[in-house]
Design a protein around this motif. Sequence first.
Motif, PDB file in Angstrom:
ATOM      1  N   TYR A 190     -15.527   3.609  -5.872  1.00 13.42           N
ATOM      2  CA  TYR A 190     -14.396   2.802  -5.425  1.00 13.42           C
ATOM      3  C   TYR A 190     -13.551   2.417  -6.641  1.00 13.42           C
ATOM      4  O   TYR A 190     -14.088   2.194  -7.724  1.00 13.42           O
ATOM      5  CB  TYR A 190     -14.908   1.543  -4.726  1.00 13.42           C
ATOM      6  CG  TYR A 190     -13.891   0.849  -3.858  1.00 13.42           C
ATOM      7  CD1 TYR A 190     -13.615   1.310  -2.571  1.00 13.42           C
ATOM      8  CD2 TYR A 190     -13.202  -0.259  -4.307  1.00 13.42           C
ATOM      9  CE1 TYR A 190     -12.688   0.676  -1.764  1.00 13.42           C
ATOM     10  CE2 TYR A 190     -12.261  -0.908  -3.511  1.00 13.42           C
ATOM     11  CZ  TYR A 190     -12.014  -0.424  -2.243  1.00 13.42           C
ATOM     12  OH  TYR A 190     -11.081  -1.053  -1.448  1.00 13.42           O
ATOM     13  N   PRO A 191     -12.222   2.336  -6.504  1.00 16.90           N
ATOM     14  CA  PRO A 191     -11.387   1.965  -7.661  1.00 16.90           C
ATOM     15  C   PRO A 191     -11.788   0.604  -8.221  1.00 16.90           C
ATOM     16  O   PRO A 191     -12.102  -0.322  -7.468  1.00 16.90           O
ATOM     17  CB  PRO A 191      -9.964   1.950  -7.082  1.00 16.90           C
ATOM     18  CG  PRO A 191     -10.125   1.886  -5.606  1.00 16.90           C
ATOM     19  CD  PRO A 191     -11.404   2.569  -5.288  1.00 16.90           C
TER      20      PRO A 191
ATOM     21  N   TYR B 121      -3.263   3.331  -1.243  1.00 11.74           N
ATOM     22  CA  TYR B 121      -3.789   2.544  -2.361  1.00 11.74           C
ATOM     23  C   TYR B 121      -2.738   1.541  -2.797  1.00 11.74           C
ATOM     24  O   TYR B 121      -1.551   1.857  -2.889  1.00 11.74           O
ATOM     25  CB  TYR B 121      -4.161   3.439  -3.542  1.00 11.74           C
ATOM     26  CG  TYR B 121      -4.617   2.668  -4.759  1.00 11.74           C
ATOM     27  CD1 TYR B 121      -5.828   1.985  -4.768  1.00 11.74           C
ATOM     28  CD2 TYR B 121      -3.817   2.601  -5.898  1.00 11.74           C
ATOM     29  CE1 TYR B 121      -6.237   1.261  -5.878  1.00 11.74           C
ATOM     30  CE2 TYR B 121      -4.223   1.880  -7.018  1.00 11.74           C
ATOM     31  CZ  TYR B 121      -5.433   1.218  -6.998  1.00 11.74           C
ATOM     32  OH  TYR B 121      -5.833   0.507  -8.102  1.00 11.74           O
TER      33      TYR B 121
ATOM     34  N   THR C 258      -6.820  -2.093  -3.953  1.00 12.06           N
ATOM     35  CA  THR C 258      -7.468  -1.880  -2.665  1.00 12.06           C
ATOM     36  C   THR C 258      -7.112  -0.510  -2.100  1.00 12.06           C
ATOM     37  O   THR C 258      -5.982  -0.040  -2.205  1.00 12.06           O
ATOM     38  CB  THR C 258      -7.060  -2.959  -1.643  1.00 12.06           C
ATOM     39  OG1 THR C 258      -5.633  -3.030  -1.574  1.00 12.06           O
ATOM     40  CG2 THR C 258      -7.607  -4.311  -2.040  1.00 12.06           C
ATOM     41  N   LEU C 259      -8.104   0.088  -1.476  1.00  8.24           N
ATOM     42  CA  LEU C 259      -7.970   1.370  -0.798  1.00  8.24           C
ATOM     43  C   LEU C 259      -8.037   1.091   0.694  1.00  8.24           C
ATOM     44  O   LEU C 259      -8.901   0.334   1.163  1.00  8.24           O
ATOM     45  CB  LEU C 259      -9.106   2.298  -1.230  1.00  8.24           C
ATOM     46  CG  LEU C 259      -8.966   3.791  -0.966  1.00  8.24           C
ATOM     47  CD1 LEU C 259      -7.795   4.379  -1.741  1.00  8.24           C
ATOM     48  CD2 LEU C 259     -10.261   4.512  -1.349  1.00  8.24           C
TER      49      LEU C 259
ATOM     50  N   PRO D 152       0.829  -1.212   0.000  1.00 16.79           N
ATOM     51  CA  PRO D 152       0.000   0.000   0.000  1.00 16.79           C
ATOM     52  C   PRO D 152       0.861   1.259   0.000  1.00 16.79           C
ATOM     53  O   PRO D 152       1.825   1.363   0.749  1.00 16.79           O
ATOM     54  CB  PRO D 152      -0.806  -0.118   1.298  1.00 16.79           C
ATOM     55  CG  PRO D 152      -0.720  -1.554   1.691  1.00 16.79           C
ATOM     56  CD  PRO D 152       0.602  -2.042   1.201  1.00 16.79           C
TER      57      PRO D 152
ATOM     58  N   ILE E 126     -11.103   7.355  -8.015  1.00 19.04           N
ATOM     59  CA  ILE E 126     -11.738   7.274  -6.707  1.00 19.04           C
ATOM     60  C   ILE E 126     -12.654   8.481  -6.565  1.00 19.04           C
ATOM     61  O   ILE E 126     -12.216   9.628  -6.751  1.00 19.04           O
ATOM     62  CB  ILE E 126     -10.711   7.283  -5.560  1.00 19.04           C
ATOM     63  CG1 ILE E 126      -9.705   6.141  -5.734  1.00 19.04           C
ATOM     64  CG2 ILE E 126     -11.405   7.157  -4.212  1.00 19.04           C
ATOM     65  CD1 ILE E 126      -8.594   6.163  -4.710  1.00 19.04           C
TER      66      ILE E 126
END
Length: 655
Positions: free
Chosen positions: A320-321, A349, A325-326, A299, A361
Amino acid sequence: MLKRYAFLAALIIMSLSTLDARADRRVALVIGNSQYQQIPALKNPDKDAEDVSNTFRQAGFDVFVAKDVTKLQFEEKFRNYLAAADGADLAVVYYSGHGFQIGGENFLIPVDASLKDAADMEVQTIRLDDVLQQLRTKSKIQMIILDACRNDPFPRKDYWLRDQLIVSGGTGLAQVTGSQNALIAFATEPGSVAYDGSGDLSPFSSAFSRRALAPNQEIRAVMAAVRRDVVKATNGRQVPWENSSLIDDVVLMREAEQPALPAPDAQQSQQVAERGIQAAAAAEAIENHDISVPVGVGPIALKLDFPAKDASINLKLAGYPAVGTLSLPDRVLSPQSSLMAAEVDQLRYEPQIGSVAPVEIGFQIRAGDASKRATMTLSPSIDPCDQAAGEPLDLQGVVPGRLPNEIAGGAVEACEAAVKAYPDIARFRYELGRALLAAGNIDEARKAIQEASDKGHVRAVYELGYLASSGIGMPVDATQANGLYSQASDRGDPYAMSAWGRALFNGVGVQRDTGKGLDLMLTAAAMGHIGAMNDLAMIFKEGRNGVPADPARALAFLRAGIERQEAYSMGVLGLSPRPSTLTVAACKPKVVTKVITKIKVIRTPVPKAPPPKIVKPRVPIVPGETGPAPWRGGNGGDSDHNTGGGNTGGGNTAG
């Protein structure tokens, strides 16, 4: 006072438990195969995959989605998924499509499978045990969920599996025994058939998507609810089943705990208006961002420097992308997540490996009655070291990779910079070692590769074995090489599986174990390893160590290698790169004989020559070998180095 301290202690404990529960890494691969090319299409799997992938995204997973995949497409997608799953807390594979059992083993069927010949099962399908074995080496907890228990639709019923010709029998899938902390779920009980149902989704996938999002439900309770739903929907004809060795609880959807916001009163109206201005300014700041995010380093903090810090301002994710993962340091965010203004600067991210397209996003910024929407762009980027010295079939890598002779000037400098920037990423140390080898700096290369191995890079373990077997920068030590090959093989590396399998099969530096050696080479070939395919082709062409000769089986592996090496491979095998010639080679026995004879000529012993001066460390003549070091290449596939025993590890250049 004591009560106050007790309350604070409980709050701290709750916060720590939330951190442990929510900061985990969870990845899912969702496959839906509907549009089969040689057999009738299935109605639901592509829709099942879409629905189930959305379910896992809602639960905060990094989701890899693959629809209507061929065998080669599966290999590529699965490698990217395995790289993302490396070190994950939970790795999930969900498959909807055709699947059936042969000889007690389960096989998933890509859309391009024809299964006309006895050897096709090995080269055209996906063995479920191989999938599970790879997940075991990568993650703490494994889940495989199969909506794939339909009748075998192919006319042929006998196939080669290892050293036996097996006649298929029964229906559905066979029971699977997982490792510790694994769950394997079937749409129906072993040996039975699953149904498509009357709607757009299968009964099983529909029930799973509905039940999996129940907040705070442990997976075994979820599967029990799914079973009840499916039994009811099919009038008892289909009963979902699972094998579980889980020792940890698995909760897919955790109930969101959103911060409570203070309600503004009349005396705060002026502040609310000011916050509206702040929200607008914050939205403008977000809109101006287009951030480059490196792939495969974990991340990345976005460092937005969000201007609004007021506790009454919050943000909800409005977009959300699409992949990746956020997260915040204490939890992974899902598409429904909200966060306080003070948390925005902690946003992180992690791009999805294999995806290079920018993602967006969206935020809905709220302050009192004011609301403003903003969108920012994140662009995945590949580190110059990966671009210059990434290796094919590296299951901890992030790029298709380069062959040793393709590593050009500047690679050492790029990888030295990557090691400095990301000292904890073992992959960069290994790629630095590859670059140093290509530059002829053997001692420095060995040191970098050893450091990568010490930090957990599996391909580096194999590479140390190759250095020991070939005597590059050290005396030849076949025992040490085999020990390293065995270690890396146990951890899922296809290069090591091929090398260790070849040593076992031929009894080179180790007690011969033909069965285990053959199985390892077959597994490496199933993962796209071209050298293993060529070795197997020679074994089946000639018949060796009790394995019967079968020219058709040999041809199947040669054709599989050609598919992965494209035009250059055909040149290595003595074929024209024209597609028409490949078609003839697959159909006319005379041409097939010519191809195999060409390989046999390559393996003819030649007089030993004095060891050449090493410029490129991958081209020494290895003791026990009969020809030059192998050509390594192909999109999505790569053969390993020669390791002795008179059996080459890949397609060799003719000379």
